[in-house]
Design a protein around this motif. Sequence first.
Motif, PDB file in Angstrom:
ATOM      1  N   GLN A 216     -25.085 -20.087 103.401  1.00  0.00           N
ATOM      2  CA  GLN A 216     -25.376 -18.610 103.849  1.00  0.00           C
ATOM      3  C   GLN A 216     -24.340 -17.948 102.681  1.00  0.00           C
ATOM      4  O   GLN A 216     -22.744 -17.900 102.678  1.00  0.00           O
ATOM      5  CB  GLN A 216     -25.215 -17.869 105.253  1.00  0.00           C
ATOM      6  N   ASP A 217     -25.195 -16.902 101.983  1.00  0.00           N
ATOM      7  CA  ASP A 217     -25.047 -16.123 101.001  1.00  0.00           C
ATOM      8  C   ASP A 217     -24.575 -14.672 101.660  1.00  0.00           C
ATOM      9  O   ASP A 217     -25.180 -14.503 102.784  1.00  0.00           O
ATOM     10  CB  ASP A 217     -25.690 -15.698 100.102  1.00  0.00           C
ATOM     11  N   HIS A 218     -24.334 -13.978 101.000  1.00  0.00           N
ATOM     12  CA  HIS A 218     -24.547 -12.441 101.622  1.00  0.00           C
ATOM     13  C   HIS A 218     -24.819 -11.482 100.720  1.00  0.00           C
ATOM     14  O   HIS A 218     -24.191 -11.361  98.930  1.00  0.00           O
ATOM     15  CB  HIS A 218     -22.708 -12.306 101.816  1.00  0.00           C
ATOM     16  N   LYS A 219     -26.031 -10.666 100.764  1.00  0.00           N
ATOM     17  CA  LYS A 219     -26.257 -10.495  99.295  1.00  0.00           C
ATOM     18  C   LYS A 219     -25.754  -9.070  99.681  1.00  0.00           C
ATOM     19  O   LYS A 219     -26.184  -8.128  98.353  1.00  0.00           O
ATOM     20  CB  LYS A 219     -28.292 -10.444  99.676  1.00  0.00           C
ATOM     21  N   ARG A 220     -25.568  -8.124 100.742  1.00  0.00           N
ATOM     22  CA  ARG A 220     -25.362  -7.022 100.682  1.00  0.00           C
ATOM     23  C   ARG A 220     -24.163  -6.476  99.957  1.00  0.00           C
ATOM     24  O   ARG A 220     -23.273  -7.212 100.147  1.00  0.00           O
ATOM     25  CB  ARG A 220     -25.595  -6.345 101.683  1.00  0.00           C
ATOM     26  N   THR A 230     -26.988  -7.513  96.116  1.00  0.00           N
ATOM     27  CA  THR A 230     -26.777  -7.203  94.858  1.00  0.00           C
ATOM     28  C   THR A 230     -27.232  -9.141  95.027  1.00  0.00           C
ATOM     29  O   THR A 230     -28.451  -9.921  95.222  1.00  0.00           O
ATOM     30  CB  THR A 230     -25.421  -7.951  95.052  1.00  0.00           C
ATOM     31  N   GLY A 231     -26.379  -9.901  93.709  1.00  0.00           N
ATOM     32  CA  GLY A 231     -26.264 -11.378  93.149  1.00  0.00           C
ATOM     33  C   GLY A 231     -26.334 -12.035  94.054  1.00  0.00           C
ATOM     34  O   GLY A 231     -26.723 -13.251  94.401  1.00  0.00           O
ATOM     35  N   GLY A 232     -25.052 -11.707  95.576  1.00  0.00           N
ATOM     36  CA  GLY A 232     -24.517 -12.305  96.240  1.00  0.00           C
ATOM     37  C   GLY A 232     -23.050 -11.955  96.252  1.00  0.00           C
ATOM     38  O   GLY A 232     -22.270 -11.977  95.265  1.00  0.00           O
ATOM     39  N   LEU A 273     -34.328 -26.623  93.684  1.00  0.00           N
ATOM     40  CA  LEU A 273     -35.311 -25.579  94.494  1.00  0.00           C
ATOM     41  C   LEU A 273     -34.801 -24.600  95.799  1.00  0.00           C
ATOM     42  O   LEU A 273     -34.116 -25.534  96.867  1.00  0.00           O
ATOM     43  CB  LEU A 273     -36.512 -26.441  95.408  1.00  0.00           C
ATOM     44  N   TYR A 274     -34.085 -23.626  95.624  1.00  0.00           N
ATOM     45  CA  TYR A 274     -33.664 -23.049  96.905  1.00  0.00           C
ATOM     46  C   TYR A 274     -35.136 -22.497  97.658  1.00  0.00           C
ATOM     47  O   TYR A 274     -35.701 -21.425  97.116  1.00  0.00           O
ATOM     48  CB  TYR A 274     -32.759 -22.476  95.617  1.00  0.00           C
ATOM     49  N   ALA A 275     -34.662 -22.353  98.912  1.00  0.00           N
ATOM     50  CA  ALA A 275     -35.928 -21.600  99.933  1.00  0.00           C
ATOM     51  C   ALA A 275     -34.582 -20.835 100.080  1.00  0.00           C
ATOM     52  O   ALA A 275     -33.767 -21.042 100.858  1.00  0.00           O
ATOM     53  CB  ALA A 275     -36.457 -22.400 100.459  1.00  0.00           C
ATOM     54  N   LEU A 287     -38.421 -15.963 102.437  1.00  0.00           N
ATOM     55  CA  LEU A 287     -38.228 -14.451 102.036  1.00  0.00           C
ATOM     56  C   LEU A 287     -38.472 -15.024 100.678  1.00  0.00           C
ATOM     57  O   LEU A 287     -38.915 -13.912  99.516  1.00  0.00           O
ATOM     58  CB  LEU A 287     -36.783 -13.993 102.146  1.00  0.00           C
ATOM     59  N   GLU A 288     -38.254 -15.632  99.908  1.00  0.00           N
ATOM     60  CA  GLU A 288     -38.509 -16.246  97.992  1.00  0.00           C
ATOM     61  C   GLU A 288     -37.973 -17.181  97.730  1.00  0.00           C
ATOM     62  O   GLU A 288     -37.361 -18.299  98.666  1.00  0.00           O
ATOM     63  CB  GLU A 288     -36.991 -15.441  97.363  1.00  0.00           C
ATOM     64  N   PHE A 289     -38.750 -18.096  96.776  1.00  0.00           N
ATOM     65  CA  PHE A 289     -38.010 -19.452  96.335  1.00  0.00           C
ATOM     66  C   PHE A 289     -37.182 -18.590  95.336  1.00  0.00           C
ATOM     67  O   PHE A 289     -37.625 -17.983  93.968  1.00  0.00           O
ATOM     68  CB  PHE A 289     -39.294 -20.573  96.001  1.00  0.00           C
ATOM     69  N   ASN A 290     -36.293 -19.639  95.196  1.00  0.00           N
ATOM     70  CA  ASN A 290     -35.387 -19.931  93.318  1.00  0.00           C
ATOM     71  C   ASN A 290     -35.332 -20.881  92.966  1.00  0.00           C
ATOM     72  O   ASN A 290     -36.042 -22.738  94.234  1.00  0.00           O
ATOM     73  CB  ASN A 290     -34.316 -19.013  93.314  1.00  0.00           C
ATOM     74  N   VAL A 291     -35.659 -21.219  91.674  1.00  0.00           N
ATOM     75  CA  VAL A 291     -35.884 -22.556  91.144  1.00  0.00           C
ATOM     76  C   VAL A 291     -34.624 -23.023  90.109  1.00  0.00           C
ATOM     77  O   VAL A 291     -34.347 -23.768  89.552  1.00  0.00           O
ATOM     78  CB  VAL A 291     -36.897 -22.839  90.098  1.00  0.00           C
ATOM     79  N   ARG A 292     -33.095 -22.928  90.830  1.00  0.00           N
ATOM     80  CA  ARG A 292     -32.347 -23.276  90.616  1.00  0.00           C
ATOM     81  C   ARG A 292     -31.249 -23.169  91.496  1.00  0.00           C
ATOM     82  O   ARG A 292     -31.701 -22.754  92.796  1.00  0.00           O
ATOM     83  CB  ARG A 292     -32.028 -22.097  89.306  1.00  0.00           C
ATOM     84  N   PHE A 293     -29.900 -23.443  91.520  1.00  0.00           N
ATOM     85  CA  PHE A 293     -29.703 -23.300  92.085  1.00  0.00           C
ATOM     86  C   PHE A 293     -28.887 -21.835  91.979  1.00  0.00           C
ATOM     87  O   PHE A 293     -28.964 -21.052  91.315  1.00  0.00           O
ATOM     88  CB  PHE A 293     -27.418 -24.084  91.833  1.00  0.00           C
ATOM     89  N   GLY A 294     -28.164 -21.166  93.965  1.00  0.00           N
ATOM     90  CA  GLY A 294     -27.128 -19.729  93.927  1.00  0.00           C
ATOM     91  C   GLY A 294     -26.696 -19.931  93.740  1.00  0.00           C
ATOM     92  O   GLY A 294     -25.088 -20.988  92.830  1.00  0.00           O
ATOM     93  N   ASP A 295     -26.434 -18.503  93.499  1.00  0.00           N
ATOM     94  CA  ASP A 295     -24.526 -18.032  92.631  1.00  0.00           C
ATOM     95  C   ASP A 295     -24.427 -17.005  93.814  1.00  0.00           C
ATOM     96  O   ASP A 295     -25.886 -15.127  93.589  1.00  0.00           O
ATOM     97  CB  ASP A 295     -25.145 -17.513  91.141  1.00  0.00           C
ATOM     98  N   PRO A 296     -24.008 -17.280  94.668  1.00  0.00           N
ATOM     99  CA  PRO A 296     -22.364 -18.080  94.429  1.00  0.00           C
ATOM    100  C   PRO A 296     -22.688 -19.444  95.487  1.00  0.00           C
ATOM    101  O   PRO A 296     -21.859 -19.942  95.468  1.00  0.00           O
ATOM    102  CB  PRO A 296     -21.881 -16.830  95.222  1.00  0.00           C
ATOM    103  N   GLU A 297     -24.032 -19.490  95.571  1.00  0.00           N
ATOM    104  CA  GLU A 297     -23.943 -20.630  97.004  1.00  0.00           C
ATOM    105  C   GLU A 297     -23.262 -21.713  96.673  1.00  0.00           C
ATOM    106  O   GLU A 297     -22.467 -22.590  96.550  1.00  0.00           O
ATOM    107  CB  GLU A 297     -24.872 -21.009  97.251  1.00  0.00           C
ATOM    108  N   THR A 298     -23.849 -22.041  94.521  1.00  0.00           N
ATOM    109  CA  THR A 298     -23.203 -23.295  94.249  1.00  0.00           C
ATOM    110  C   THR A 298     -21.944 -23.448  94.703  1.00  0.00           C
ATOM    111  O   THR A 298     -21.491 -24.899  94.314  1.00  0.00           O
ATOM    112  CB  THR A 298     -23.471 -22.913  92.691  1.00  0.00           C
TER     113      THR A 298
END
Length: 432
Positions: A216-220, A230-232, A273-275, A287-298
């Motif tokens: 889980q990320d924290h976007k705000r 933010t980006g996370g 693949l990041y949903a 909400l969105e797809f990303n086609v890469r690893f998440g930052d900062p989830e990685t």
Amino acid sequence: MTTMNVLVIGNGGREHALAWKLAQSSKVSDVFVAPGNAGTAGEPKCTNVPIQADDIPALLAWAKDHAIGLTVVGPEAPLALGIVDRFQAEGLPCFGPSAQAAQLESSKAFAKAFMLRHGIPTAQSKTVTDVASGLDFIDTLGLPAVIKADGLAAGKGVVIAQTRQEAQTTLEQMLGGHAFGEAGHQVVIEEYLSGEEASFIVVASGDEVLPLATSQDHKRRDNDDQGPNTGGMGAYSPAPVVDDALADTIMAQVIRPTMAGLNAEGIPFCGFLYAGIMITETGPRVLEFNVRFGDPETQPILMRLQSDLVPILESALNGTLKDSAIQWDPRVALGVVLAAEGYPGAYEKGRPILGLDGVDTDDIKVFHAGTALDEHKQVVSAGGRVLCLVALGKDTHSAQLKAYAALGAIEMAGGFYRTDIGQRAINRQLPE
Ligand code: AMP
Ligand code: GLY
């Protein structure tokens, strides 16, 4: 055993974590990072290469000259520009989707139409190119209205408008083509969804999928999910909100239909693949797809990965992903992002970062993001998100305590961070 050279493309915290993890592989002799940051510059077996992540001709020429056996692409921009297509045309194994498949992230209008075609659950939406049609649709949906620039906007292209006036101003700004350039010529308007968000990230190859640990990320920007997107600002893994049953539902309703849909449309997907999922009362919605690893989830996810990442990525490239096994540290990893004053708006660069020496231990790791070495080899800030400190703990609370205690030793003028990373998971685990 023969070993190989690996190239990681990008310069964020995600790329530091990828380079750090790939360098641990016994199959790897050297990891090159283009362009990298001060963290990758100091990592064993890692060397920075001064080529920007979107300079595909220079990256290709460099990779050919340096016998690169595997390239791993971190950010979305080079993927959308077709880096994988170009490397593969020259016979260089490159982990990531083709430009066509990367449209799942690079065009929100494409992604929404794709989800509609394949029955993938997502918010009701409409793509518009003029303000009046946008406002008409918002009048049918009601407020708040979610307004998204079509193209890549580094996590800043989404506005949740609380009033019709704010919606109108946002539409005018995006469609006027100033704030978002090319990315804003089409706008997607969406129904507002409420619930808890989670990041569901898999290694994908054709019709084979290997789910990674949940996160889980924290976007705000601010505590209690307040302030701008933010980006996370921090992430942790695992995310207790995604229990086994929900993970199965997301696989069945989102990931598998996405892979099947891409195959059916002749654009097979290989890569991370990041949903981004909103867990609503009526089930998961994309909400969105990303086609890469998440930052900062990685950063927290790779801190927990016990398996060698190299054979996993190679098997995805070779079409044998289904034979891969993956082992996770059962502990919780929690990462807190230190950001520069002003982020996600304008911020200063070049601020010294002190206290980094001696922070890393077996269960604590500082992953650099926007950092560089100045002329005295001192680490200075070079971006909005400066670093992500990750700690492993027996549960979320102990990982949280460790991460914040360690972060206390690091000083940067104007640096700030959220103090509630992981709190949702902790609250969920407290006895009722
Ligand atoms: P996106 O880049 O599409 O993931 O959007 C960025 C952030 O905006 C998400 O992480 C959510 O917090 C929020 N968001 C996006 N779409 C919606 C929606 N339909 N309803 C509520 N919040 C949303
Ligand atoms: N952490 C959100 C992203 O990588 O897009």
